[in-house]
Write a protein that holds these residues in place. Sequence first.
Motif, PDB file in Angstrom:
ATOM      1  N   LYS A 150      -8.257  -3.214   7.250  1.00 27.65           N
ATOM      2  CA  LYS A 150      -8.451  -3.198   5.804  1.00 27.65           C
ATOM      3  C   LYS A 150      -9.932  -3.166   5.469  1.00 27.65           C
ATOM      4  O   LYS A 150     -10.711  -3.999   5.938  1.00 27.65           O
ATOM      5  CB  LYS A 150      -7.807  -4.442   5.180  1.00 27.65           C
ATOM      6  CG  LYS A 150      -7.873  -4.473   3.665  1.00 27.65           C
ATOM      7  CD  LYS A 150      -7.186  -5.716   3.122  1.00 27.65           C
ATOM      8  CE  LYS A 150      -7.272  -5.765   1.603  1.00 27.65           C
ATOM      9  NZ  LYS A 150      -6.620  -6.991   1.074  1.00 27.65           N
TER      10      LYS A 150
ATOM     11  N   TYR B  70       0.842  -1.206   0.000  1.00 29.75           N
ATOM     12  CA  TYR B  70       0.000   0.000   0.000  1.00 29.75           C
ATOM     13  C   TYR B  70       0.872   1.249   0.000  1.00 29.75           C
ATOM     14  O   TYR B  70       0.616   2.194  -0.753  1.00 29.75           O
ATOM     15  CB  TYR B  70      -0.908  -0.032   1.230  1.00 29.75           C
ATOM     16  CG  TYR B  70      -1.988   1.021   1.242  1.00 29.75           C
ATOM     17  CD1 TYR B  70      -3.052   0.976   0.349  1.00 29.75           C
ATOM     18  CD2 TYR B  70      -1.944   2.067   2.159  1.00 29.75           C
ATOM     19  CE1 TYR B  70      -4.045   1.935   0.368  1.00 29.75           C
ATOM     20  CE2 TYR B  70      -2.929   3.034   2.189  1.00 29.75           C
ATOM     21  CZ  TYR B  70      -3.983   2.962   1.291  1.00 29.75           C
ATOM     22  OH  TYR B  70      -4.962   3.919   1.322  1.00 29.75           O
TER      23      TYR B  70
ATOM     24  N   ALA C 267      -5.962   6.599   5.335  1.00 26.54           N
ATOM     25  CA  ALA C 267      -6.949   7.284   4.504  1.00 26.54           C
ATOM     26  C   ALA C 267      -7.766   8.301   5.291  1.00 26.54           C
ATOM     27  O   ALA C 267      -8.433   9.153   4.698  1.00 26.54           O
ATOM     28  CB  ALA C 267      -7.889   6.258   3.868  1.00 26.54           C
TER      29      ALA C 267
ATOM     30  N   HIS D 206      -8.791   0.078   0.960  1.00 25.80           N
ATOM     31  CA  HIS D 206      -8.129   1.150   1.699  1.00 25.80           C
ATOM     32  C   HIS D 206      -7.801   0.690   3.121  1.00 25.80           C
ATOM     33  O   HIS D 206      -8.497  -0.160   3.693  1.00 25.80           O
ATOM     34  CB  HIS D 206      -9.016   2.396   1.749  1.00 25.80           C
ATOM     35  CG  HIS D 206      -9.135   3.094   0.433  1.00 25.80           C
ATOM     36  ND1 HIS D 206     -10.187   2.879  -0.429  1.00 25.80           N
ATOM     37  CD2 HIS D 206      -8.326   4.001  -0.175  1.00 25.80           C
ATOM     38  CE1 HIS D 206     -10.033   3.626  -1.510  1.00 25.80           C
ATOM     39  NE2 HIS D 206      -8.909   4.317  -1.384  1.00 25.80           N
TER      40      HIS D 206
END
Length: 236
Positions: free
Chosen positions: A227, A211, A216, A232
């Motif tokens: 997750k 990632y 985020a 994201h």
Amino acid sequence: MLNFLLFKVIFIGAVMDPVWRHILRLSMWIGILGFLRIFSLLSRDRFDNLATVAYTPPNAYYKITGLLCAIFVTNIFWYFGSMVLFPSSLTFLTLEFLPVALDTVQVIIKYLAHLMEQSRENGFENKWLINYYTEISADVLILGCTLLQYLQLMWMHGISFGLVDIVLFLNVRSVLKNLHSKILIHRERWRAMSYVRSQYVDATDQELDDYDDDCAICRDELKTAKKLSCGHLFHL
């Protein structure tokens, strides 16, 4: 502040002998302790302000941390002085000393956590957790000390259903309401966190490396993460 002064006047009138020398001495002791608490609370407000600024020179934090340490040390010496000056009121004055000490320690821990975050290139992931549990623990303990103070004053003053008793009952009710609210909010937050932990899987080290991005939500670096179904990753 008005409530603080009113409460101290009631306390002094309830527990002190009608000797002006003793009353003035205790008033001075409580007044200085009140100033120490005001400085501690102002430091907390200052921290809340600095935490919202994009960049603050470390010297600003060092100065306030030094001030808080000085307040804490002065508070301890002031408490030991009360053992000599007011041995008969030591229980009540202990409950007066503890909130100031807890407030000061709480802010010191927050400043240290913030300094650790600034000094580390990758940030300090557990900062929010330390701040949260420090704040909730200090607030609950301070409310507990305040409640014990009110109950002790009611016992010392006696219950006669006069104006003083009404003020004390209202203050006890307010403290109990705040204490219940703190515990209820913490319980609901714990339930929400437990739900999220059970609903979303932990990201593996390989997924974190692949990632290669920030959270985020909070945009901090990801060292551990949950997750989402969309792929994201985010902090808890």
